[in-house]
Design a protein around this motif. Structure first.
Motif, PDB file in Angstrom:
ATOM      1  N   ARG A 150       7.617  18.569  21.670  1.00  0.00           N
ATOM      2  CA  ARG A 150       7.284  17.354  22.429  1.00  0.00           C
ATOM      3  C   ARG A 150       8.464  17.029  23.327  1.00  0.00           C
ATOM      4  O   ARG A 150       9.595  16.874  22.853  1.00  0.00           O
ATOM      5  N   THR A 151       8.209  16.979  24.617  1.00  0.00           N
ATOM      6  CA  THR A 151       9.279  16.802  25.586  1.00  0.00           C
ATOM      7  C   THR A 151       9.529  15.318  25.853  1.00  0.00           C
ATOM      8  O   THR A 151       8.654  14.476  25.674  1.00  0.00           O
ATOM      9  N   GLY A 152      10.755  15.055  26.305  1.00  0.00           N
ATOM     10  CA  GLY A 152      11.146  13.698  26.668  1.00  0.00           C
ATOM     11  C   GLY A 152      11.520  13.628  28.130  1.00  0.00           C
ATOM     12  O   GLY A 152      10.848  14.201  28.988  1.00  0.00           O
ATOM     13  N   GLN A 153      12.632  12.965  28.403  1.00  0.00           N
ATOM     14  CA  GLN A 153      13.040  12.743  29.779  1.00  0.00           C
ATOM     15  C   GLN A 153      13.486  14.051  30.428  1.00  0.00           C
ATOM     16  O   GLN A 153      14.123  14.900  29.808  1.00  0.00           O
ATOM     17  N   VAL A 154      13.150  14.202  31.714  1.00  0.00           N
ATOM     18  CA  VAL A 154      13.582  15.341  32.514  1.00  0.00           C
ATOM     19  C   VAL A 154      14.739  14.892  33.386  1.00  0.00           C
ATOM     20  O   VAL A 154      14.606  13.956  34.182  1.00  0.00           O
ATOM     21  N   GLY A 155      15.884  15.527  33.237  1.00  0.00           N
ATOM     22  CA  GLY A 155      17.061  15.164  34.007  1.00  0.00           C
ATOM     23  C   GLY A 155      17.665  16.352  34.710  1.00  0.00           C
ATOM     24  O   GLY A 155      17.091  17.460  34.742  1.00  0.00           O
ATOM     25  N   ASP A 156      18.864  16.133  35.276  1.00  0.00           N
ATOM     26  CA  ASP A 156      19.543  17.226  35.975  1.00  0.00           C
ATOM     27  C   ASP A 156      19.954  18.329  35.022  1.00  0.00           C
ATOM     28  O   ASP A 156      20.052  19.499  35.421  1.00  0.00           O
ATOM     29  N   ASN A 157      20.209  18.011  33.762  1.00  0.00           N
ATOM     30  CA  ASN A 157      20.647  19.011  32.784  1.00  0.00           C
ATOM     31  C   ASN A 157      19.493  19.779  32.163  1.00  0.00           C
ATOM     32  O   ASN A 157      19.719  20.794  31.500  1.00  0.00           O
ATOM     33  N   GLY A 158      18.269  19.318  32.333  1.00  0.00           N
ATOM     34  CA  GLY A 158      17.126  19.999  31.749  1.00  0.00           C
ATOM     35  C   GLY A 158      16.143  19.027  31.133  1.00  0.00           C
ATOM     36  O   GLY A 158      16.103  17.845  31.496  1.00  0.00           O
ATOM     37  N   ILE A 159      15.370  19.514  30.177  1.00  0.00           N
ATOM     38  CA  ILE A 159      14.316  18.729  29.539  1.00  0.00           C
ATOM     39  C   ILE A 159      14.728  18.430  28.103  1.00  0.00           C
ATOM     40  O   ILE A 159      15.064  19.335  27.340  1.00  0.00           O
ATOM     41  N   ALA A 160      14.719  17.154  27.738  1.00  0.00           N
ATOM     42  CA  ALA A 160      15.029  16.772  26.362  1.00  0.00           C
ATOM     43  C   ALA A 160      13.835  17.084  25.467  1.00  0.00           C
ATOM     44  O   ALA A 160      12.688  16.811  25.821  1.00  0.00           O
ATOM     45  N   ILE A 161      14.116  17.663  24.300  1.00  0.00           N
ATOM     46  CA  ILE A 161      13.078  18.010  23.326  1.00  0.00           C
ATOM     47  C   ILE A 161      13.113  16.958  22.225  1.00  0.00           C
ATOM     48  O   ILE A 161      14.039  16.925  21.402  1.00  0.00           O
ATOM     49  N   ILE A 162      12.120  16.090  22.224  1.00  0.00           N
ATOM     50  CA  ILE A 162      12.085  14.976  21.274  1.00  0.00           C
ATOM     51  C   ILE A 162      11.673  15.444  19.893  1.00  0.00           C
ATOM     52  O   ILE A 162      12.155  14.948  18.877  1.00  0.00           O
ATOM     53  N   ASP A 163      10.791  16.418  19.816  1.00  0.00           N
ATOM     54  CA  ASP A 163      10.294  16.868  18.519  1.00  0.00           C
ATOM     55  C   ASP A 163       9.969  18.354  18.603  1.00  0.00           C
ATOM     56  O   ASP A 163       9.490  18.843  19.634  1.00  0.00           O
ATOM     57  N   GLY A 164      10.237  19.097  17.511  1.00  0.00           N
ATOM     58  CA  GLY A 164       9.903  20.512  17.444  1.00  0.00           C
ATOM     59  C   GLY A 164      11.100  21.424  17.269  1.00  0.00           C
ATOM     60  O   GLY A 164      10.952  22.554  16.798  1.00  0.00           O
ATOM     61  N   LEU A 165      12.300  20.971  17.667  1.00  0.00           N
ATOM     62  CA  LEU A 165      13.513  21.772  17.537  1.00  0.00           C
ATOM     63  C   LEU A 165      14.608  20.922  16.910  1.00  0.00           C
ATOM     64  O   LEU A 165      14.669  19.705  17.132  1.00  0.00           O
ATOM     65  N   ASN A 166      15.487  21.593  16.142  1.00  0.00           N
ATOM     66  CA  ASN A 166      16.649  20.877  15.598  1.00  0.00           C
ATOM     67  C   ASN A 166      17.940  21.237  16.307  1.00  0.00           C
ATOM     68  O   ASN A 166      19.005  20.716  15.985  1.00  0.00           O
ATOM     69  N   GLY A 167      17.869  22.163  17.280  1.00  0.00           N
ATOM     70  CA  GLY A 167      19.030  22.507  18.088  1.00  0.00           C
ATOM     71  C   GLY A 167      19.757  23.753  17.647  1.00  0.00           C
ATOM     72  O   GLY A 167      20.663  24.218  18.342  1.00  0.00           O
ATOM     73  N   THR A 168      19.384  24.354  16.509  1.00  0.00           N
ATOM     74  CA  THR A 168      20.060  25.559  16.020  1.00  0.00           C
ATOM     75  C   THR A 168      19.265  26.824  16.283  1.00  0.00           C
ATOM     76  O   THR A 168      19.739  27.918  15.991  1.00  0.00           O
ATOM     77  N   GLU A 169      18.069  26.698  16.812  1.00  0.00           N
ATOM     78  CA  GLU A 169      17.223  27.868  17.049  1.00  0.00           C
ATOM     79  C   GLU A 169      17.703  28.645  18.272  1.00  0.00           C
ATOM     80  O   GLU A 169      18.331  28.102  19.184  1.00  0.00           O
TER      81      GLU A 169
END
Length: 393
Positions: A348-367
């Motif tokens: 589930r995506t969140g805000q789209v910014g200059d750095n990319g797309i924030a992932i609100i749900d589905g990833l914990n950041g270690t994948e």
């Protein structure tokens, strides 16, 4: 002699025919040789090249190399997106406050700015004007009677001192003078009331603002039951009445900033939430957040707009746009597991910014997330991951 000549001619013709036949046979043979050579070259180089480039029978194809990224978690702004209807923050309906009549003039148009008390429309008042003149004359009569009664009282006071009249006569003249003065006050009050009623025939703006609608024309007969004739946005202030889900509304507070983009426009406007609905619609499970906006001609009441409300900061992975894919099932990414096999992961995506797309749900950041070329790999496929440092991108 002729016989020998004919025989010789026949021999020469036969020789020419034989020579042409041999030449044709030689030509056909040459063409056949060339065709055989071409086919042989094709079989030798064409198929041989394909065979050389293909893996040996029973061998395994090399696994594809893919770039992967481990996004980790970083602070990102948490926003809530919603849609709603634009409206005046404080809309003032204006109608007839007096007895009404035929509209003589309309002085404003939608889009005009008016001051507090400005006349919007004028109702014909010929009858009221005559009534006012009559009441003004009655005031004059009452004032004259009051002056006469006052003069008689003064003379009576002078005569009572000389003994020509009694004190009772003075008291009666005093009462007469007081009654005359009271009639003056009554007449003046009646005149003031009539003038106030006449003044209410002018339809006025209750406060300064922007005229939104006009529903009256000259010659129209209006009264107390005519409804709303004008609508005015107090101060020209606008708002977006955004519909938010119950869960999003729970964390919203007045004062947070929001960005509003009207439908069909590329411009965005900055506002802030000034009121959060205290109730939730039991049917839609939604509530209203009212976002205050300064006046701008592009903000038209009744139109729809989309808003992004900043509700705070959260820790979430951020991926480049190339890593996030979508189909009929929604947004997803490809990750590479410990066995270097590709797996699909819904996000589930969140805000789209200059750095990319924030992932609100589905990833914990270690994948290990496939950075690009996701359309050319399939779930379950074995790959050779090549990690890319996100800080270098």
């Amino acid at each position: 002699m002729n016989y020998e000549t004919n025989v010789l001619s026949q021999d020469v013709g036969q020789q020419l025919i034989d020579t042409g036949a041999r030449r044709r046979r030689a030509l056909i043979v040459g063409i056949a040789v060339v065709l055989v050579a071409v086919i042989g070259a094709y079989l030798l180089f064409g198929r041989g090249g394909d065979t050389a480039s293909a893996p040996a029978k029973g061998g395994k194809a090399e696994a594809p190399h893919v770039s992967v990224i481990v996004p980790a978690r970083q602070p990102v702004a948490r926003t809530v997106s919603a849609t709603g209807q634009l409206a005046a923050r404080r809309e003032m309906p204006v109608g007839v406050v007096g007895e009404g009549g035929m509209v003589q003039r309309v002085l404003v148009e939608p889009g005009d700015w008016v001051a507090a008390g400005a006349v919007l429309a004028v109702i014909e008042r010929a009858v009221q004007a005559q009534q006012n003149e009559s009441l003004a004359a009655q005031v004059g009569v009452a004032e004259a009677d009051a002056r006469l009664a006052d003069n008689e009282l003064e003379r009576a006071r002078q005569l009572v001192a000389r003994g020509f009249i009694s004190q009772a006569d003075v008291d009666r003249r005093t009462a007469t003078r007081d009654a005359a003065l009271a009639r003056v006050r009554v007449a003046r009050a009646q005149l003031a009331e009539a003038r106030a009623r006449t003044g209410r025939l002018d339809i006025r703006a209750p406060a300064a603002g922007l005229v939104l609608t006009r529903a009256v024309e000259p010659g129209q007969v209006v009264g107390a039951g005519s409804g709303v004739l004008f609508r005015i946005a107090a101060g020209g202030q606008m708002e977006l009445r955004a519909q938010l889900a119950e869960s999003d509304l729970a964390g919203l507070r007045p004062g947070v900033r929001a960005t509003v983009t009207p439908v069909g426009s590329t411009r965005s406007f900055t506002g802030e939430v000034w009121q959060v609905s205290p109730i939730i619609d039991p049917n839609t499970r939604q509530g209203t957040a009212r976002i205050a906006l300064a006046y701008d001609p592009a903000l038209r009441p009744g139109g729809f707009a989309q808003t992004d409300v900043l509700t705070g900061n959260i820790e979430a992975p951020v991926l480049p746009e190339s890593a996030v894919l979508s189909d009929n099932s929604g947004n997803f990414v490809y990750i590479v597991d410990g066995a270097n096999k590709v797996a699909r992961r819904a996000v589930r995506t969140g805000q789209v910014g200059d750095n990319g797309i924030a992932i609100i749900d589905g990833l914990n950041g270690t994948e290990r997330v496939v950075l690009s070329a996701g359309a050319f790999i399939n779930p379950g496929e074995t790959v050779v991951p090549e990690r890319v440092n996100p800080a270098r991108r």
